[in-house]
Design an enzyme around this catalytic site. Sequence first.
Site, mmCIF file in Angstrom:
data_model
loop_
_atom_site.group_PDB
_atom_site.id
_atom_site.type_symbol
_atom_site.label_atom_id
_atom_site.label_comp_id
_atom_site.label_asym_id
_atom_site.label_seq_id
_atom_site.Cartn_x
_atom_site.Cartn_y
_atom_site.Cartn_z
ATOM 1 N N SER A 151 2.849 -3.255 -7.283
ATOM 2 C CA SER A 151 2.972 -4.674 -7.617
ATOM 3 C C SER A 151 1.669 -5.176 -8.231
ATOM 4 C CB SER A 151 3.324 -5.491 -6.368
ATOM 5 O OG SER A 151 2.282 -5.475 -5.423
ATOM 6 N N ASP A 211 -1.049 3.740 -12.274
ATOM 7 C CA ASP A 211 -0.245 2.546 -12.020
ATOM 8 C C ASP A 211 -0.185 1.649 -13.256
ATOM 9 O OD1 ASP A 211 -0.474 3.699 -9.574
ATOM 10 O OD2 ASP A 211 -1.413 1.989 -8.580
ATOM 11 N N TYR A 245 -7.912 8.775 2.498
ATOM 12 C CA TYR A 245 -7.891 9.015 1.058
ATOM 13 C C TYR A 245 -9.248 9.555 0.595
ATOM 14 C CZ TYR A 245 -7.425 7.726 -3.928
ATOM 15 O OH TYR A 245 -7.380 7.734 -5.298
HETATM 16 P P1 ADP Z 1 0.953 -2.286 -4.405
HETATM 17 O O1 ADP Z 1 1.219 -0.888 -3.970
HETATM 18 O O2 ADP Z 1 2.188 -3.119 -4.310
HETATM 19 O O3 ADP Z 1 0.281 -2.366 -5.733
HETATM 20 P P2 ADP Z 1 -1.522 -3.422 -3.562
HETATM 21 O O4 ADP Z 1 -2.112 -3.618 -2.211
HETATM 22 O O5 ADP Z 1 -2.251 -2.597 -4.548
HETATM 23 O O6 ADP Z 1 -0.043 -2.886 -3.314
HETATM 24 O O7 ADP Z 1 -1.305 -4.836 -4.246
HETATM 25 C C1 ADP Z 1 -0.664 -5.887 -3.552
HETATM 26 C C2 ADP Z 1 -1.403 -7.182 -3.817
HETATM 27 O O8 ADP Z 1 -1.212 -7.597 -5.185
HETATM 28 C C3 ADP Z 1 -0.858 -8.342 -2.999
HETATM 29 O O9 ADP Z 1 -1.447 -8.369 -1.696
HETATM 30 C C4 ADP Z 1 -1.271 -9.541 -3.843
HETATM 31 O O10 ADP Z 1 -2.646 -9.845 -3.649
HETATM 32 C C5 ADP Z 1 -1.091 -9.014 -5.261
HETATM 33 N N1 ADP Z 1 0.293 -9.317 -5.692
HETATM 34 C C6 ADP Z 1 1.262 -8.447 -5.946
HETATM 35 N N2 ADP Z 1 2.422 -9.094 -6.260
HETATM 36 C C7 ADP Z 1 2.169 -10.405 -6.200
HETATM 37 C C8 ADP Z 1 2.962 -11.586 -6.388
HETATM 38 N N3 ADP Z 1 4.247 -11.509 -6.704
HETATM 39 N N4 ADP Z 1 2.347 -12.784 -6.228
HETATM 40 C C9 ADP Z 1 1.042 -12.855 -5.887
HETATM 41 N N5 ADP Z 1 0.261 -11.772 -5.700
HETATM 42 C C10 ADP Z 1 0.801 -10.565 -5.836
HETATM 43 MG MG MG Z 2 -1.587 -1.493 -6.188
#
Ligand code: ADP
Ligand code: MG
Length: 390
Positions: A133, A178, A227
Amino acid sequence: MNLAETVNAVFQQKFGYPPLHIARAPGRVNLLGEHVDYNDGFVLPAAIDRATYLAFAPAHTEQTTVWAADFAQGAVFTPQTLAAKTQPDGSPLPDWARYPAGVMWALRQAGLETPALHAVFASNVPRGSGLSSSASVEMAFGVAWQQLGGWQVTPMELAKLGQRAENQYVGVNCGIMDQFASACGVEDRLLWLDCRSLEWETLALPPTVAIVVADTTVRRKLTSGEYNNRRAACEQAVQLLQAELPGIHSLRDVSLTDFNRLAAKLPQETHKRARHVVEEIERTQQAVALLRAGDVNGFGALMNACHLSLRDLYEVSCPELDVMVEIAQSLPGCYGARLTGAGFGGCTVNLVAQEQAPAFAQALMAGYRARTGLQPEIYICKASAGAGLL
Ligand code: ADP
Ligand code: MG
């Protein structure tokens, strides 16, 4: 209302006028090539049909105002507040706002224009489950600034800038996969990336298969320590093997034949870690040939082998991941199943016959719930296009 409509409507509500554009940037899943990116290996991810949607327009002021619709929270930053990671009123940027602010920071470091934005974003990429995300948020903002900044870079360049934002501004030590997959995805295609040269190409995914992602809902704990410790083991293996193979720079340079000849010289744990990497790099190469030949069964068998290796050699699985994989592999229509991402929880990725995917998802959900008492999330995905404007 779909997410594009949602961000459009929320933008109108917040700013009192409609957005100029909507950007979309997908999450990703990696089908093969796990824990090899930092060993200069090959990865085989796909962008998925879950994405971050970003409605935006130029702000015509100094201040970029961003609204995270999923958190119902806003943040403001300017080029002057970036370094301190604060808002103009002196309060700290919320954690999520460091991703867009980091992208602005990385673009400016590269000398690219970043006009102030009015922006609203929302996403259906689950957060923190290993579907990236964070990269999807970064790439959506990268697309927006590219559109308004009057410059253009390749999707791979945009990915590198997003990675720099995440590494250096947010402070998360991720590889390039990613952002690469989010930026460079192609509909119905798998992506093949050489993590050393950053050369990449796409490979056809047979139309008869679905990518099914199953979230154990168990979240990785203590992963950064584990990791770093896996990375250190790989570096140690290279150092020790250099005594016999002076030309090598990473495990990518060690053939399986050389490894088998020399592995006994490595300490037992280092041997196991390095064997996973060397064999996994070999598997990704075999996988490309199998995909070109349309051999889904063969590809799935490599995914199954990858899971065993991650479980027994790299030791990054956990009981819930093993249960999810075991059930999946026993179900009709499943070509292959394995944990995906860093491990210690998160998701599995499954290659499943398209017409059996809904029944597979149902049975996997029921089986996992019965064995663990946990309610999993299951996503039937399609390989999708990379980041761009709608
Ligand atoms: P992932 O594996 O999903 O990338 P990460 O920990 O690297 O997990 O990233 C997640 C973080 O990215 C969330 O805690 C937030 O800070 C940000 N994020 C992701 N999606 C959103 C969203 N829809 N709205 C706001 N922040 C987001
Ligand atoms: Mg991430």
